[in-house]
Write an enzyme that holds these catalytic residues in place. Structure first.
Site, short mmCIF file in Angstrom:
data_model
loop_
_atom_site.label_atom_id
_atom_site.label_comp_id
_atom_site.label_asym_id
_atom_site.label_seq_id
_atom_site.Cartn_x
_atom_site.Cartn_y
_atom_site.Cartn_z
N ASP A 43 0.70 5.47 -0.52
CA ASP A 43 0.41 4.08 -0.20
C ASP A 43 -1.11 3.91 -0.27
O ASP A 43 -1.82 4.39 0.61
CB ASP A 43 0.93 3.75 1.21
CG ASP A 43 0.60 2.32 1.63
OD1 ASP A 43 0.13 1.53 0.80
OD2 ASP A 43 0.82 1.99 2.81
N TRP A 100 -1.51 13.10 4.87
CA TRP A 100 -0.07 13.06 5.07
C TRP A 100 0.57 13.75 3.87
O TRP A 100 -0.09 13.96 2.86
CB TRP A 100 0.44 11.64 5.28
CG TRP A 100 0.55 10.76 4.06
CD1 TRP A 100 1.69 10.41 3.41
CD2 TRP A 100 -0.51 10.05 3.39
NE1 TRP A 100 1.40 9.54 2.36
CE2 TRP A 100 0.07 9.31 2.34
CE3 TRP A 100 -1.90 9.98 3.57
CZ2 TRP A 100 -0.68 8.51 1.48
CZ3 TRP A 100 -2.64 9.20 2.70
CH2 TRP A 100 -2.03 8.48 1.70
N ASP A 131 -6.90 10.65 1.54
CA ASP A 131 -7.68 9.45 1.27
C ASP A 131 -9.11 9.88 0.95
O ASP A 131 -9.61 10.87 1.49
CB ASP A 131 -7.68 8.52 2.49
CG ASP A 131 -6.32 7.85 2.68
OD1 ASP A 131 -5.54 7.80 1.71
OD2 ASP A 131 -6.05 7.36 3.79
N ASN A 151 2.29 7.16 5.85
CA ASN A 151 1.24 6.87 4.87
C ASN A 151 0.48 5.56 5.13
O ASN A 151 -0.54 5.30 4.50
CB ASN A 151 1.82 6.86 3.44
CG ASN A 151 2.84 5.76 3.22
OD1 ASN A 151 2.92 4.81 3.99
ND2 ASN A 151 3.61 5.88 2.14
N ASP A 152 0.97 4.75 6.07
CA ASP A 152 0.42 3.40 6.22
C ASP A 152 -0.72 3.37 7.23
O ASP A 152 -0.70 2.63 8.20
CB ASP A 152 1.55 2.45 6.64
CG ASP A 152 1.14 1.00 6.47
OD1 ASP A 152 0.10 0.75 5.83
OD2 ASP A 152 1.84 0.13 6.99
N TRP A 172 -6.52 7.36 6.66
CA TRP A 172 -6.70 8.75 7.07
C TRP A 172 -8.17 9.16 7.05
O TRP A 172 -8.49 10.31 7.34
CB TRP A 172 -5.85 9.67 6.20
CG TRP A 172 -4.42 9.65 6.62
CD1 TRP A 172 -3.38 9.07 5.96
CD2 TRP A 172 -3.85 10.22 7.82
NE1 TRP A 172 -2.21 9.23 6.67
CE2 TRP A 172 -2.48 9.93 7.81
CE3 TRP A 172 -4.39 10.93 8.89
CZ2 TRP A 172 -1.63 10.34 8.83
CZ3 TRP A 172 -3.54 11.33 9.91
CH2 TRP A 172 -2.18 11.04 9.86
N TYR A 222 -12.24 3.51 3.73
CA TYR A 222 -11.22 3.99 2.77
C TYR A 222 -11.51 3.48 1.36
O TYR A 222 -11.75 2.29 1.16
CB TYR A 222 -9.83 3.52 3.20
CG TYR A 222 -8.80 3.73 2.12
CD1 TYR A 222 -8.37 5.01 1.80
CD2 TYR A 222 -8.27 2.66 1.40
CE1 TYR A 222 -7.43 5.22 0.78
CE2 TYR A 222 -7.34 2.85 0.40
CZ TYR A 222 -6.92 4.14 0.09
OH TYR A 222 -6.01 4.35 -0.91
N THR A 260 -6.89 7.21 -2.98
CA THR A 260 -6.09 8.36 -2.54
C THR A 260 -5.83 9.33 -3.69
O THR A 260 -5.52 8.91 -4.81
CB THR A 260 -4.73 7.86 -1.97
OG1 THR A 260 -4.99 6.89 -0.95
CG2 THR A 260 -3.92 9.00 -1.39
#
Ligand code: ABN
Length: 180
Positions: free
Chosen positions: A81, A106, A125, A153-154, A157, A166, A169
């Protein structure tokens, strides 16, 4: 509202809420309340299976995309995600310059289109630049809500890094199942 707009909405909302929590003397009480309320309510919420349904949707075209690292449907992205770093100046496993990989991540388990084996994929991330905003993908195979952090995933990270912004990913293979 497009998927990107929805994602940016959620992203901004989370950052604003976080800033508000950090600056408030009542944040400890608020956090405690959130944990208690979340613990009671989260298990009752339905899982979002839309990404999976979308992944199962295509025909021949999506078979090719499953081998294209710049496509959301690339096989490793089954629980990703966020924005693909392959579209943001990085690669499948390398963060773009000026960003660093998140210290926590994750994981997902994705079936390779090459050999049909199940691979354990770590999604990291990349942190330190504003959101890349290209190739937004959202697949949720075997993804679980926030009380199972390692397969959730939401969330941003980058929160454990010094640079918490962010950007995109990457998906790194960290294991393979030897089951037939
Ligand atoms: N793990 C990707 C991500 C980053 C920020 C907000 C939501 C999801």
């Amino acid at each position: 509202m497009t998927q990107l707009e929805k994602w940016l909405d959620r992203f901004t909302e989370r950052r604003v809420r976080r800033a508000a929590q950090l600056s408030s003397r009542r944040s400890t009480v608020a956090k405690l309340g959130a944990v208690l309320a979340g613990g009671a309510v989260l298990p009752m919420l339905p899982f979002d299976r839309s990404g999976k349904a979308y992944a199962q949707h295509g025909g021949a075209a999506s078979a090719n995309k499953a081998d294209d690292p710049m496509a959301c449907e690339y096989w490793r992205n089954c629980a990703l995600d966020g924005f693909l770093c392959t579209c943001c100046g990085g690669s499948i496993t390398q963060c773009p310059s000026g960003t660093e990989a998140s210290k926590v991540s994750w994981v997902g388990t994705c079936k390779s289109t090459k050999d049909g084996k199940d691979y354990l994929v770590s999604y990291n991330d990349c942190c330190g630049k504003t959101a890349c905003a290209r190739c937004l993908c959202n697949f949720n195979e075997r993804e679980r809500p926030g009380y199972r952090m390692g397969v959730f995933n939401d969330i941003n990270w980058c929160m454990a890094n010094t640079q918490t912004m962010y950007h995109c990913t990457v998906s790194v293979i960290v294991g393979v199942s030897d089951a037939a």
